[in-house]
Design a protein around this motif. Sequence first.
Motif, PDB file in Angstrom:
ATOM      1  N   ALA A 423      -4.229  -5.651  -2.091  1.00  0.00           N
ATOM      2  CA  ALA A 423      -3.301  -5.340  -0.999  1.00  0.00           C
ATOM      3  C   ALA A 423      -2.729  -6.622  -0.395  1.00  0.00           C
ATOM      4  N   GLN A 424      -3.586  -7.634  -0.205  1.00  0.00           N
ATOM      5  CA  GLN A 424      -3.104  -8.886   0.395  1.00  0.00           C
ATOM      6  C   GLN A 424      -2.102  -9.574  -0.538  1.00  0.00           C
ATOM      7  N   TYR A 425      -2.416  -9.566  -1.824  1.00  0.00           N
ATOM      8  CA  TYR A 425      -1.537 -10.228  -2.791  1.00  0.00           C
ATOM      9  C   TYR A 425      -0.163  -9.535  -2.829  1.00  0.00           C
ATOM     10  N   ASN A 426      -0.199  -8.219  -2.985  1.00  0.00           N
ATOM     11  CA  ASN A 426       1.069  -7.486  -3.099  1.00  0.00           C
ATOM     12  C   ASN A 426       1.847  -7.486  -1.785  1.00  0.00           C
ATOM     13  N   LEU A 427       1.133  -7.404  -0.656  1.00  0.00           N
ATOM     14  CA  LEU A 427       1.838  -7.447   0.644  1.00  0.00           C
ATOM     15  C   LEU A 427       2.562  -8.779   0.822  1.00  0.00           C
ATOM     16  N   GLY A 428       1.925  -9.843   0.341  1.00  0.00           N
ATOM     17  CA  GLY A 428       2.560 -11.164   0.426  1.00  0.00           C
ATOM     18  C   GLY A 428       3.873 -11.195  -0.349  1.00  0.00           C
ATOM     19  N   LEU A 429       3.863 -10.617  -1.547  1.00  0.00           N
ATOM     20  CA  LEU A 429       5.103 -10.567  -2.343  1.00  0.00           C
ATOM     21  C   LEU A 429       6.143  -9.693  -1.645  1.00  0.00           C
ATOM     22  N   MET A 430       5.677  -8.577  -1.086  1.00  0.00           N
ATOM     23  CA  MET A 430       6.615  -7.658  -0.416  1.00  0.00           C
ATOM     24  C   MET A 430       7.211  -8.302   0.834  1.00  0.00           C
ATOM     25  N   ALA A 431       6.382  -9.061   1.542  1.00  0.00           N
ATOM     26  CA  ALA A 431       6.859  -9.679   2.787  1.00  0.00           C
ATOM     27  C   ALA A 431       8.038 -10.607   2.502  1.00  0.00           C
ATOM     28  N   ASP A 432       8.042 -11.212   1.319  1.00  0.00           N
ATOM     29  CA  ASP A 432       9.148 -12.112   0.969  1.00  0.00           C
ATOM     30  C   ASP A 432      10.382 -11.355   0.489  1.00  0.00           C
ATOM     31  N   ALA A 433      10.212 -10.072   0.153  1.00  0.00           N
ATOM     32  CA  ALA A 433      11.320  -9.344  -0.477  1.00  0.00           C
ATOM     33  C   ALA A 433      11.918  -8.265   0.403  1.00  0.00           C
ATOM     34  N   MET A 434      11.276  -7.979   1.537  1.00  0.00           N
ATOM     35  CA  MET A 434      11.742  -6.853   2.350  1.00  0.00           C
ATOM     36  C   MET A 434      12.137  -7.322   3.745  1.00  0.00           C
ATOM     37  N   PRO A 435      13.078  -6.627   4.372  1.00  0.00           N
ATOM     38  CA  PRO A 435      13.430  -6.995   5.743  1.00  0.00           C
ATOM     39  C   PRO A 435      12.238  -6.773   6.691  1.00  0.00           C
ATOM     40  N   SER A 436      12.166  -7.564   7.752  1.00  0.00           N
ATOM     41  CA  SER A 436      11.004  -7.471   8.655  1.00  0.00           C
ATOM     42  C   SER A 436      10.932  -6.103   9.335  1.00  0.00           C
ATOM     43  N   LYS A 437      12.072  -5.389   9.395  1.00  0.00           N
ATOM     44  CA  LYS A 437      12.098  -4.041   9.989  1.00  0.00           C
ATOM     45  C   LYS A 437      11.106  -3.112   9.280  1.00  0.00           C
ATOM     46  N   VAL A 438      10.950  -3.306   7.977  1.00  0.00           N
ATOM     47  CA  VAL A 438      10.024  -2.463   7.219  1.00  0.00           C
ATOM     48  C   VAL A 438       8.612  -2.595   7.806  1.00  0.00           C
ATOM     49  N   PHE A 439       8.234  -3.821   8.145  1.00  0.00           N
ATOM     50  CA  PHE A 439       6.893  -4.048   8.698  1.00  0.00           C
ATOM     51  C   PHE A 439       6.823  -3.555  10.147  1.00  0.00           C
ATOM     52  N   ARG A 440       7.910  -3.750  10.882  1.00  0.00           N
ATOM     53  CA  ARG A 440       7.915  -3.310  12.284  1.00  0.00           C
ATOM     54  C   ARG A 440       7.780  -1.798  12.411  1.00  0.00           C
ATOM     55  N   GLU A 441       8.335  -1.076  11.428  1.00  0.00           N
ATOM     56  CA  GLU A 441       8.323   0.402  11.490  1.00  0.00           C
ATOM     57  C   GLU A 441       7.065   1.011  10.885  1.00  0.00           C
ATOM     58  N   CYS A 442       6.135   0.171  10.443  1.00  0.00           N
ATOM     59  CA  CYS A 442       4.966   0.697   9.749  1.00  0.00           C
ATOM     60  C   CYS A 442       3.872   1.081  10.750  1.00  0.00           C
ATOM     61  N   GLY A 443       3.856   2.339  11.111  1.00  0.00           N
ATOM     62  CA  GLY A 443       2.873   2.829  12.074  1.00  0.00           C
ATOM     63  C   GLY A 443       1.476   2.982  11.499  1.00  0.00           C
ATOM     64  N   LEU A 444       1.311   2.721  10.200  1.00  0.00           N
ATOM     65  CA  LEU A 444      -0.008   2.842   9.561  1.00  0.00           C
ATOM     66  C   LEU A 444      -0.889   1.632   9.855  1.00  0.00           C
TER      67      LEU A 444
END
Length: 504
Positions: A423-444
Amino acid sequence: MEEVAVSVNSHHISQTDTCDLCVVGAGIAGLNALFVASRYLGRNRKVLLIDRRPRVGGMWIDTYPYVRLHQPHPMFTAGNIGWTLNREPSYLASKDEVLDHFSHCLAEIKDRLTVDERYGWEFESAEPILGGVRVVCRAPDGSSRTIDAARLIKAYGLRVTPNEPLAFSSARVRSVSPDSCDVRTGEIAESTAPVYIVGGGKTAMDTAHTLVTTYPGRQVNLVAGSGTFFTDRDKFFPAGRRRWVGSTLLSEMAVDMCRRFDGANEQQMAAWYRATYGTSMTPQAGNFLLGVLSQAENTTIAGGVNEVMMEHLEDIVDRDGHTELLFRSGATAPVEDGSWIINCTGYLTGADQPYEPYTSSGGTVLSIQVRSATMHLTSFMGYFMTHLMFLDQLRELPLYELDMQEMLQRNKTVLPYAMFALAQYNLGLMADAMPSKVFRECGLDFDRWYPWPRRTVGAVRFMLNHRRERDHLRQVLDTVRVRCDVRCGPLSHGDATACAAAAG
Ligand SMILES: Cc1cc2nc3c(=O)[nH]c(=O)nc-3n(C[C@H](O)[C@H](O)[C@H](O)COP(=O)(O)OP(=O)(O)OC[C@H]3O[C@@H](n4cnc5c(N)ncnc54)[C@H](O)[C@@H]3O)c2cc1C
């Protein structure tokens, strides 16, 4: 984002639906996929939701009636949809409350997205067609139906199905499953015969807790196998001022855990985690599958249970007028006639699902299940992987996939630490590829338990460090692959081609 129009060549096919997105699975993974789709598709786009079960809710529909969420309820949701329960955040929602929340989530999603629900439908197969994928399903009347979809998300998730009662040679005991026997009512409630709970995991703890609090003084025994330890809920979800100081955010623990894990030191990891964040009511505890329990629950169970047997039950036999529990070790123990034996052995360990990669070569199919997991929880996969799909990044990012089924069969102890590393590895890759809004909207995000200044510090720390951690995490996952002989690595092209064709 522009959708590719589906080219339908259906002159010899009857009853073909077309849609922009077909989601198979109305559990928490599928709802997160729908939530994310509602951020990209407008109301004029058509989405089909298919599930073989009779309503939205996934495994919660037929899991035992006294189940409760392990975690504070607000973060068990689709996207950032809030609960309407109006209870304190630490409240552990009941099965009915969870199912009500699923209905509420779907209603909220349907405010933004046109979703056509098809319950009692069985997904059977899919194949690539020009501009999308052709899905074949079985409708409740037994007829075969075809759906041409621009995108397909198979949100099978954990594929938890109800447990059956265990079969024994003896006819003098009553063998039941919590999924078909509510221990709070009926014959088991009226009887005073001893109860034996078989299993030491979360279901066993829920069952023991329910029994010892409903019938104080009744003989309740636990056949706990190798024993299980749990994450101590109070450590990650503390109350009062400990939300501000003196506690560890789950994201901080995840970073720490991943730094300690080298892919081969799972025994030290288990000892460290159990001592620092764990709780257990059994003297030995060989298993850890990310279950969560509080100290208070632990104390109640330990105080109410008569005997804990650190044994694996093989059979129950009648010998010379007596009935005996027969254990794998060869040991035996007498059991009273009419005793209740409750099968609380794992839901997650017995499954045998076919492998399929998490995406197809064209990126039009996303598959969220345990054979090619990309994150630790299916809810997170439903959320983040669907964003990647709509951002056309599914094929672009060299995510690692982990075969959790193989991992459970080959080395159960490694699994939780490998899942966090993944999860940490893939989240790191995703963090570089997705707008920060995706993380802000993640209620999980479990860090949402904490006041925003603390969780903001956690998020900033992750953003500053994740690239530095990448090489280590990759090495850890590569070590796990080689040592445990499990599928754990990036997709190969051949794998992805197989995805669209993989049947349900
Ligand atoms: C007792 C228990 C308690 C748990 N408590 C928690 C908790 O507190 N917090 C937590 O995060 N997790 C918990 N979990 C883990 C839990 O399984 C997940 O949280 C979650 O609800 C699983 O959702 P899912 O969408 O991944 O899978 P499911 O809920 O299994 O949903 C998948 C859906 O896909 C459908 N489906 C699959 N294949 C097909 C097909 N071919 N055709 C049609 N439909 C198909 C199924 O019918 C199902 O409805 C618990 C698990 C168990 C067993």
